[in-house]
Design an enzyme around this catalytic site. Structure first.
Site, PDB file in Angstrom:
ATOM      1  N   ARG A  34       2.586  17.405  -7.359  1.00 28.68           N
ATOM      2  CA  ARG A  34       3.265  18.436  -8.416  1.00 28.68           C
ATOM      3  C   ARG A  34       2.745  17.968  -9.793  1.00 28.68           C
ATOM      4  O   ARG A  34       2.712  18.640 -10.540  1.00 28.68           O
ATOM      5  CB  ARG A  34       4.791  18.133  -8.239  1.00 28.68           C
ATOM      6  CG  ARG A  34       5.644  19.063  -7.323  1.00 28.68           C
ATOM      7  CD  ARG A  34       7.010  19.076  -7.496  1.00 28.68           C
ATOM      8  NE  ARG A  34       7.328  17.516  -7.380  1.00 28.68           N
ATOM      9  CZ  ARG A  34       8.502  17.210  -7.040  1.00 28.68           C
ATOM     10  NH1 ARG A  34       9.525  17.833  -6.666  1.00 28.68           N
ATOM     11  NH2 ARG A  34       8.789  15.898  -7.046  1.00 28.68           N
ATOM     12  N   ILE A  83       1.745  -3.090   9.291  1.00 36.88           N
ATOM     13  CA  ILE A  83       1.823  -3.791  10.864  1.00 36.88           C
ATOM     14  C   ILE A  83       1.340  -2.759  11.854  1.00 36.88           C
ATOM     15  O   ILE A  83       2.051  -1.629  11.765  1.00 36.88           O
ATOM     16  CB  ILE A  83       3.306  -4.500  11.313  1.00 36.88           C
ATOM     17  CG1 ILE A  83       3.658  -5.310   9.952  1.00 36.88           C
ATOM     18  CG2 ILE A  83       3.377  -5.173  12.451  1.00 36.88           C
ATOM     19  CD1 ILE A  83       5.083  -5.781  10.134  1.00 36.88           C
ATOM     20  N   ALA A 126      -3.223  17.001  -3.304  1.00 35.95           N
ATOM     21  CA  ALA A 126      -2.222  17.954  -3.968  1.00 35.95           C
ATOM     22  C   ALA A 126      -0.746  17.096  -4.290  1.00 35.95           C
ATOM     23  O   ALA A 126      -0.664  16.298  -3.606  1.00 35.95           O
ATOM     24  CB  ALA A 126      -1.680  18.829  -2.981  1.00 35.95           C
ATOM     25  N   ASP A 152      17.526   3.234   6.462  1.00 29.58           N
ATOM     26  CA  ASP A 152      15.816   3.340   6.855  1.00 29.58           C
ATOM     27  C   ASP A 152      15.676   2.258   7.871  1.00 29.58           C
ATOM     28  O   ASP A 152      14.732   2.843   8.664  1.00 29.58           O
ATOM     29  CB  ASP A 152      15.376   2.585   5.331  1.00 29.58           C
ATOM     30  CG  ASP A 152      13.807   2.314   5.376  1.00 29.58           C
ATOM     31  OD1 ASP A 152      13.325   3.210   5.247  1.00 29.58           O
ATOM     32  OD2 ASP A 152      13.531   1.267   5.729  1.00 29.58           O
ATOM     33  N   GLY A 183       4.660  -1.027   0.455  1.00 31.24           N
ATOM     34  CA  GLY A 183       3.437  -1.517  -0.576  1.00 31.24           C
ATOM     35  C   GLY A 183       2.267  -0.580  -0.333  1.00 31.24           C
ATOM     36  O   GLY A 183       1.969  -0.095   0.615  1.00 31.24           O
ATOM     37  N   VAL A 240       6.526   3.251  10.370  1.00 28.71           N
ATOM     38  CA  VAL A 240       7.296   1.932  10.650  1.00 28.71           C
ATOM     39  C   VAL A 240       6.541   0.750  10.488  1.00 28.71           C
ATOM     40  O   VAL A 240       5.269   0.390  10.697  1.00 28.71           O
ATOM     41  CB  VAL A 240       7.743   1.736  12.156  1.00 28.71           C
ATOM     42  CG1 VAL A 240       8.674   0.556  12.309  1.00 28.71           C
ATOM     43  CG2 VAL A 240       8.476   3.044  12.499  1.00 28.71           C
ATOM     44  N   LYS A 294      13.405   3.819  11.477  1.00 28.49           N
ATOM     45  CA  LYS A 294      12.537   3.131  11.976  1.00 28.49           C
ATOM     46  C   LYS A 294      12.620   2.849  13.452  1.00 28.49           C
ATOM     47  O   LYS A 294      11.880   2.965  14.407  1.00 28.49           O
ATOM     48  CB  LYS A 294      12.048   2.230  11.106  1.00 28.49           C
ATOM     49  CG  LYS A 294      11.430   2.373   9.812  1.00 28.49           C
ATOM     50  CD  LYS A 294      11.344   1.288   8.913  1.00 28.49           C
ATOM     51  CE  LYS A 294      10.980   1.594   7.558  1.00 28.49           C
ATOM     52  NZ  LYS A 294      11.111   0.414   6.364  1.00 28.49           N
TER      53      LYS A 294
HETATM   54  N1  HSE Z   1      12.310   0.864   1.559  1.00 32.25           N
HETATM   55  C1  HSE Z   1      11.399   0.184   2.768  1.00 32.25           C
HETATM   56  C2  HSE Z   1      11.668  -1.169   2.766  1.00 32.25           C
HETATM   57  C3  HSE Z   1      10.035   0.428   2.550  1.00 32.25           C
HETATM   58  O1  HSE Z   1      12.408  -1.809   1.875  1.00 32.25           O
HETATM   59  O2  HSE Z   1      11.180  -1.978   3.526  1.00 32.25           O
HETATM   60  C4  HSE Z   1       9.560   1.757   3.110  1.00 32.25           C
HETATM   61  O3  HSE Z   1       9.618   1.766   4.459  1.00 32.25           O
END
Ligand code: HSE
Length: 452
Positions: A45, A136, A43, A201, A314, A132, A205
């Site tokens: 959008r 890894i 699914a 970010d 990635g 996270v 994590k």
């Molecule tokens: N934006 C994150 C980074 C990747 O630059 O590591 C996704 O968690």
């Protein structure tokens, strides 16, 4: 059961990677699982846009509920990101008795407690390996491989964008803004890089790693968070001269080592949880983690230091983590069992509230760069204020000579209490010999390295 059927919600970059890994590695997955994993429905959008991989048109839908309500689908993979809609999907899926796999660190770091407890109630698994460190396997390592340990410390480079920028500034020079622009052009930084460069970010994590390491849910607000936007070329160069590298680190530590008499938070009963640019010795293994790579260094009281290194983002690395969760959960399904443990791998009854040490109570050495007038007696004025706040100097460098002009004056301190340190900087900035804003960076000398 000859097939495990899964539904994917969110057909973006990582979703496309999941399709590819399930397809390209289908035989190795089948060899490990003893049955096929079938992606029954996707699914999104937008089901028109061309992706890097083709899927049969009849499995695409814009109707999320057609996945959640499909009795044949055992595992729902949430890859839409964001908070509200993703949270609703996970709640609905769990209430329907579906196991869930998600990469959503923002969601888990804010609503993890609620979602994991719902999963427990519904007897469902939640896989979040991809949340996270991308490819890894750090979640599995904390849940299982290091389960026997008391985790003394975690040091993580867990944001590829920030690490790319700092590495580039260190190795090739350049201002933060210039390197950021170049990273955006190359696709290593988002058009809006705020979450990455301001440390949010990384904090998301870190919250998840702390949940797992210490069996506690901590609020994001309790994690002191500072980004890399103030770092200059000068700081990167001075760091090298003093034998350090600057990294944006996620740091968690069991407390109990503070020595300053004013630190009264119960010894051993709180943890440090902080994200900020940090100077680490060049000899530390994290200092050579370059570019978009991530690494997490954990010091277990039995294992000693271990370090996990790899691609933190990635399409394919993140999909590798998502599919690993699908395989893990499928193994439980095939055994006819529910989850073997809770998402944090601590029993529900053992989860605890742990106090997070306030940044004011932190005691570390500092790097300080003053913009000072090049006049006789300046150093004694600055060191006088530092001394009056019980801050002791370990080394000093002054670069350049500009009689009466402004020069960088760099000081490294011994362990100092942050509260006093900040007061001293405020006071020093009122001196007439100071010509600009002061820069300071915390230093981690003993970051759980091999000699610990
Ligand atoms: N934006 C994150 C980074 C990747 O630059 O590591 C996704 O968690």
């Amino acid at each position: 059961m000859d097939k495990i059927k899964v539904g994917l919600i969110g057909f973006g970059t990582v979703g496309t990677g999941v399709v590819r890994v399930l397809r390209e590695n289908s035989s190795v997955i089948k060899d490990k699982l003893g049955c096929e994993v079938v992606l029954k429905r996707i699914a999104d959008r937008d089901i028109i846009r061309k992706r890097e991989t083709d899927v049969p048109g009849d499995i695409l839908t814009t109707d999320v509920d057609s996945i959640i309500n499909d009795p044949e689908i055992a595992i729902v993979i949430e890859l839409i990101g964001g908070l509200e809609a993703a949270g609703d999907i996970i709640v609905k899926a769990l209430k329907k008795g579906k196991h869930v796999v998600t990469a959503n660190k923002a969601l888990l770091s804010t609503r993890g407690k609620e979602l994991f407890s719902l999963a427990g109630k519904e007897g469902c698994d939640v896989g979040f390996e991809a949340s996270v460190g991308g490819g890894i396997p750090i979640i599995k390592a904390l849940r299982e491989g290091l389960a026997a340990n008391r985790v003394e410390s975690i040091y993580g480079i867990i944001n590829g964008t920030a690490n790319y920028i700092l590495s580039k500034m260190t190795n090739e020079g350049g201002k933060f803004e210039t390197v950021l622009k170049e990273a955006q052009k190359k696709g290593y930084a988002e058009a809006d890089p705020t979450y990455d460069v301001e440390g949010m970010d990384t904090a998301h994590k870190l919250a998840i790693l702390i949940n797992l390491a210490y069996g506690t849910y901590i609020s994001l607000e309790s994690i002191y968070t500072e980004g890399i936007t103030r770092i200059t070329e000068l700081d990167v160069r001075f760091a090298r001269e003093f034998g350090y590298r600057i990294k944006l680190l996620a740091i968690a530590k069991r407390e109990g080592r503070g020595t300053h008499p004013e630190v009264v938070s119960g010894e051993g009963k709180s943890i440090e949880a902080r994200v900020h640019p940090t100077m680490i010795p060049l000899s530390h293994p994290l200092s050579s983690v370059e570019g978009v790579y991530n690494a997490i260094h954990i010091n277990g009281n039995a294992s000693g230091p271990v370090m996990f290194y790899g691609r933190g983002a990635g399409m394919m690395p993140t999909a590798s983590a998502v599919v690993a969760d699908i395989i893990d959960i499928s193994r439980n399904i095939l055994k006819g069992k529910g989850p073997r443990t809770t998402p944090l791998a601590y029993t529900e009854e053992s989860l605890k509230d742990i106090k997070v040490k306030k940044i004011d109570d932190l005691e570390v050495p500092y790097y300080i760069r003053f913009s000072a007038k090049d006049l006789p007696g300046v150093l004694s004025k600055i060191s006088g204020v530092l001394g009056s706040h019980n801050i002791s100097i370990s080394s000093v460098i002054q670069k350049g000579r500009q009689r009466g002009g402004t020069v960088p004056l760099v000081i490294i301190t011994h362990n100092s209490l942050e509260r006093e340190f900040r007061k001293s900087i405020e006071e020093i900035e009122t001196l007439s010999v100071i010509a600009g804003k002061t820069m300071y960076i915390r230093i981690e000398e003993n970051s759980g390295g091999a000699d610990q």
